[in-house]
Design an enzyme around this catalytic site. Structure first.
Site, PDB file in Angstrom:
ATOM      1  N   GLY A 129      13.732   6.075  -6.542  1.00  0.00           N
ATOM      2  CA  GLY A 129      14.277   5.244  -7.624  1.00  0.00           C
ATOM      3  C   GLY A 129      15.597   4.635  -7.220  1.00  0.00           C
ATOM      4  N   GLN A 175      17.865  -5.244  -6.260  1.00  0.00           N
ATOM      5  CA  GLN A 175      18.183  -4.265  -7.295  1.00  0.00           C
ATOM      6  C   GLN A 175      19.457  -3.485  -6.966  1.00  0.00           C
ATOM      7  OE1 GLN A 175      14.844  -1.870  -8.398  1.00  0.00           O
ATOM      8  NE2 GLN A 175      15.463  -1.865 -10.519  1.00  0.00           N
ATOM      9  N   ILE A 191      10.799  -4.623 -17.272  1.00  0.00           N
ATOM     10  CA  ILE A 191      12.095  -4.914 -17.900  1.00  0.00           C
ATOM     11  C   ILE A 191      12.976  -5.745 -16.978  1.00  0.00           C
ATOM     12  CG2 ILE A 191      11.992  -2.910 -19.415  1.00  0.00           C
ATOM     13  CD1 ILE A 191      13.973  -1.504 -17.480  1.00  0.00           C
ATOM     14  N   GLY A 192      12.331  -6.373 -16.008  1.00  0.00           N
ATOM     15  CA  GLY A 192      13.083  -7.226 -15.095  1.00  0.00           C
ATOM     16  C   GLY A 192      13.233  -6.601 -13.722  1.00  0.00           C
ATOM     17  N   THR A 193      12.772  -5.351 -13.580  1.00  0.00           N
ATOM     18  CA  THR A 193      13.031  -4.621 -12.350  1.00  0.00           C
ATOM     19  C   THR A 193      11.941  -4.794 -11.297  1.00  0.00           C
ATOM     20  OG1 THR A 193      12.086  -2.761 -13.518  1.00  0.00           O
ATOM     21  CG2 THR A 193      14.463  -2.849 -13.402  1.00  0.00           C
ATOM     22  N   ASN A 217       9.579  -2.114  -1.694  1.00  0.00           N
ATOM     23  CA  ASN A 217       9.625  -3.556  -1.444  1.00  0.00           C
ATOM     24  C   ASN A 217      11.049  -3.901  -1.048  1.00  0.00           C
ATOM     25  OD1 ASN A 217      10.178  -6.392  -2.008  1.00  0.00           O
ATOM     26  ND2 ASN A 217       8.186  -6.467  -3.029  1.00  0.00           N
ATOM     27  N   PHE A 225      18.738  -2.545 -19.770  1.00  0.00           N
ATOM     28  CA  PHE A 225      19.901  -1.753 -19.341  1.00  0.00           C
ATOM     29  C   PHE A 225      20.111  -0.506 -20.188  1.00  0.00           C
ATOM     30  CE2 PHE A 225      21.313  -6.361 -19.004  1.00  0.00           C
ATOM     31  CZ  PHE A 225      20.668  -6.556 -17.792  1.00  0.00           C
ATOM     32  N   GLY A 249      17.197   1.889  -9.269  1.00  0.00           N
ATOM     33  CA  GLY A 249      17.719   0.968 -10.286  1.00  0.00           C
ATOM     34  C   GLY A 249      19.179   1.151 -10.615  1.00  0.00           C
ATOM     35  N   GLU A 250      19.665   2.373 -10.540  1.00  0.00           N
ATOM     36  CA  GLU A 250      20.994   2.611 -11.106  1.00  0.00           C
ATOM     37  C   GLU A 250      22.044   3.090 -10.115  1.00  0.00           C
ATOM     38  OE1 GLU A 250      20.209   4.143 -15.515  1.00  0.00           O
ATOM     39  OE2 GLU A 250      18.631   4.655 -14.122  1.00  0.00           O
TER      40      GLU A 250
HETATM   41 MO1  MOS Z   1      18.374   3.094 -18.213  1.00  0.00          MO
HETATM   42  S1  MOS Z   1      20.319   3.045 -18.806  1.00  0.00           S
HETATM   43  O1  MOS Z   1      18.267   4.743 -17.758  1.00  0.00           O
HETATM   44  O2  MOS Z   1      17.503   2.752 -19.615  1.00  0.00           O
END
Ligand code: MOS
Length: 729
Positions: free
Chosen positions: A693, A629, A458-460, A622, A232, A695-696
């Site tokens: 992307g 995610q 990293i888990g992603t 995927n 994170f 993830g966030e």
């Molecule tokens: Mo992530 S908070 O961009 O490592």
């Protein structure tokens, strides 16, 4: 790692490392057996500012199993120490919970006990611990080209011309990442070579930093990180403990394992900084924005500048001719902040999107209608078109799935028994970015295909995504591919951060797959015994593990047969790819999120009842993992809205909830039904995979959507996160 049948990009390939993870065979940094290993335990400071005058180590040294007590008095001198991390090279203390010594012992328990016996004597000095009082001495961030301040148009004139204004302060607290796996390092020296197993988002970063600090060539540093149990952002930098494990191992001449305990994660390994955001919006009665002014103050430490780029979303979210964003750093004697879960974007979007909601209520306008009236068809700053923006479709689809048109506009109008029901929405955004990366693809004589890159999981889902991209390009079953990551001996790849991994390493894997296929075909057509001998390479395809003549498909053979006839050689190729986009081209993902909350009218307890979100985040590699995610991001957004708060005793700079009992993160019972969709429209301007992307972005608008839903439920506007019950009763 391997799995699945013939797989194309987009297919819901289950995680190729799933079995290893659930059976426990996946090895995390602290789990590598090393003969003769010793255990390190850190001693942490208990003052916020000052010096360690002396350290009484006699009792610790006498304790059973203790091999060494390493303090600034006896630590080996490092080639190039850094002030930003604690390397026991001086006696200075800059924050509470700063490493000030390391005890090395035969067992973990002996090391911890030994550490508890070290008695530091301090000379405290005045600490900077008043955030608001620090504003007059605040200063702009001036590193690595990140624009802290950006303005265009004339904001004062825009505000003067406004018929309606919102001018409010939004605040967010310090937060700590709290991955389940704590930071962990195993350091082993062999002469002037070092091997590090580290829980990190950036193996090459660890390699470079170790080389610099110990004054050895980069090639002498081998870093391995096969899995990280959550990160994170906090495992993106090289913090003190990594170098202290290496220092201790060098000093005692034996391998050392150092695992931080939970309280030690609160200070020396980064945090999301506190933000104080003044947001001023001006608009016409029709709801057209005439000005946006966003002034951000956030804390940094006294040893390093970190900017929480909370001013970023105000620059891209809406069409507005006059925008001014300003960021200022306030030094505090706390551990240095760092990237955390949509850094800047999560905190900044909260301020922008709550202010927009306030504007909508002031105008008696539907909050979604207000967004549509200010829809930015082009980048508000440069006027350039986005590489791809389909936010309108996101709004429309999410509003429909949520049932937004059925909303009653008045706050407190949807009571159900003792519960106040509220609906809120927000826009989400995250920049599309990538970095230079490289990868290797190899045909093995045994019939397997190797995909390798010096990135990290990293888990992603990196193992799975890269397997899937290679399977798609090479038209082979995913089960025939082995992915190797997390080793600095592999082709270098960038930090796993900023939602950039797929858009960075995906193209490298794609290019390496194409290069390896080309070499295989060249070998086959040059091979007199091959059925495709003498063919033009353009007439040879590779599919299902076989080369085949396009003009005469009966002529085909497996790659294993080609390799066998050619001395069982491996055929491999690497590729390095660079970002395609010039940095001036606006590239952003967008999304729309709608939330329903129920607030207990008597107790002020908020439950999120359902969330609907739709994202325009480029191509989905995927769809099963992408869904997970996005949901993960929304869960962290719920956490930001309702739970997370690092409680600092501002008299002493000590964190009072440095444990998972008092530092609240959501559990399953806190998380409702989450309906997530992605438009899946490729963005080939950013990268050859078309992914932007994911993830966030799910974190970014959730805080505001929930805050806005709570206002709709209760009529109370909470401008200070997290929205705990005391703020609602
Ligand atoms: Mo992530 S908070 O961009 O490592």
């Amino acid at each position: 790692m391997s799995g699945g049948g013939l797989i194309a990009i987009g297919d819901p390939l289950p995680r190729v490392d799933g079995r290893a993870k659930v059976t426990g065979s996946a090895k995390y940094a602290a789990e590598f057996p090393v003969p003769g290993i010793l255990y390190g335990s850190l001693v942490m400071s208990t003052i916020a500012s000052g010096r360690v005058l002396r350290m009484d180590t006699a009792e610790a040294e006498r304790a059973p199993g203790v091999v060494a007590v390493i303090t600034p008095a006896n630590a080996i001198r490092l080639a190039a120490p850094e002030r930003r991390i604690s390397l026991l090279q001086d006696d200075q203390v800059f924050y509470q919970n700063q490493p000030i010594a390391i005890v090395v012992a035969e067992t973990f328990e002996q090391a911890r006990y030994g550490a508890s016996l070290v008695r530091p004597q301090y000379q405290p000095s005045a600490a900077k611990l008043d955030f608001l009082a620090g504003f007059p001495n605040s200063y702009p961030f001036s590193h690595n080209g990140e624009p802290g301040d950006q303005s265009w148009g004339d904001v004062d004139a825009g505000l003067a011309a406004a018929e309606v204004k919102i001018d409010e302060v939004y605040t967010t607290p310090i937060q700590h990442h709290n991955p389940m796996e704590p930071h962990a390092t195993i350091a082993q020296w062999n002469g002037d070579h070092i091997m590090l197993h580290d829980a990190t988002q950036h193996i090459t970063g660890v390699q470079e930093k170790t080389a610099a600090i110990f004054g050895i060539p980069k090639e002498n540093v081998h870093v391995v990180s096969l899995f990280a149990g959550g990160a994170f952002g906090c495992k993106g930098q090289v913090w003190s403990h990594v170098m202290l494990a290496a220092l201790a191992a060098k000093q005692v001449k034996r391998p050392v394992k150092l695992v931080l305990d939970r309280p030690q994660l609160f200070g020396p390994v980064g945090a999301r900084p506190r933000t104080y955001q003044q947001m001023t919006l001006g608009a016409t009665r029709e709801g057209k924005l005439t000005a946006i002014r966003h002034v951000v103050h956030c804390n940094t430490s006294v040893i390093e500048d970190y900017l929480e780029s909370a001013a970023f979303p105000a620059r891209v979210m809406y069409a507005c001719p006059n925008i001014s964003t300003t960021s200022r750093l306030v030094q505090l004697n706390l551990g240095t902040p760092t990237y955390m879960r949509a850094p800047g974007v999560a905190t900044g979007t909260y301020a922008v999107e709550v202010a927009m909601d306030e504007l909508a209520y002031t105008l008696h306008m539907d909050p979604l209608e207000l967004r549509l009236r200010n829809y930015a068809d082009v980048d508000p700053h440069s006027g350039k078109p986005f590489t791809g923006k389909h936010l309108r479709e996101c709004y429309q689809m999410a509003a429909g799935r949520f049932g937004w048109p059925k909303r009653s506009s008045e706050p407190r109008s949807m009571r159900r028994g003792h519960e106040l029901i509220g609906w809120g929405m927000a826009t989400e955004t995250y920049p599309g970015k990538n970095l230079t990366a490289s990868a290797l693809v190899r045909f093995e004589p045994g019939g397997r295909i190797l995909v390798a890159a010096g990135t990290q999981e990293i888990g992603t889902g990196n193992y799975t995504v890269l397997t899937q991209i290679a399977a798609d390009v090479l038209r082979v079953p995913a089960a025939s591919i082995d992915a190797r990551l997390g080793d600095t001996d592999l082709p270098p790849a960038p930090i796993s951060a900023g939602s950039m991994s797929t858009a960075s390493i995906g193209p490298a894997v794609k290019a390496a797959s194409e290069n390896a296929r080309q070499k295989l075909i060249a070998l086959a057509v040059a091979d007199r015994s091959s059925p495709v001998h003498g063919a033009h390479p353009d007439d040879v395809e590779f599919d299902g593990g076989r080369v085949r003549l396009k003009s005469d498909p009966a002529k085909s053979e497996t790659f294993v047969a080609i390799l066998r006839r050619n001395g069982n050689q491996r055929v491999d190729a690497t590729a390095a790819t660079k970002p395609l986009l010039d940095p001036q081209t606006p590239c952003h993902s967008f999304g729309a999120i709608f939330a329903e909350v129920a607030v207990d009218a008597d107790l002020g307890m908020t439950r999120v009842r359902r969330v609907v979100a739709v994202y325009d985040a480029g191509r989905i590699v995927n769809r099963q993992m992408a869904r997970s995610q996005f949901i993960g991001g929304i869960v962290w957004g719920i956490s930001l809205a309702l739970y997370e708060n690092t409680d600092v005793d501002w008299r002493y700079g000590r964190i009072t909830n440095a444990n998972l009992a008092d530092y609240h993160v959501p559990v399953n019972a806190d998380i409702p039904e989450i309906d997530v969709q992605a438009l899946d429209i490729p963005d080939y301007q950013l990268d050859s995979i078309g992914a932007r992307g994911i993830g966030e972005i799910g974190i970014t608008g959730t805080g505001a959507a929930i805050c806005n839903a709570i206002f709709h439920a209760t009529g109370k506007r909470v401008r200070d996160l997290p929205i705990t019950p005391d703020k609602l009763v």
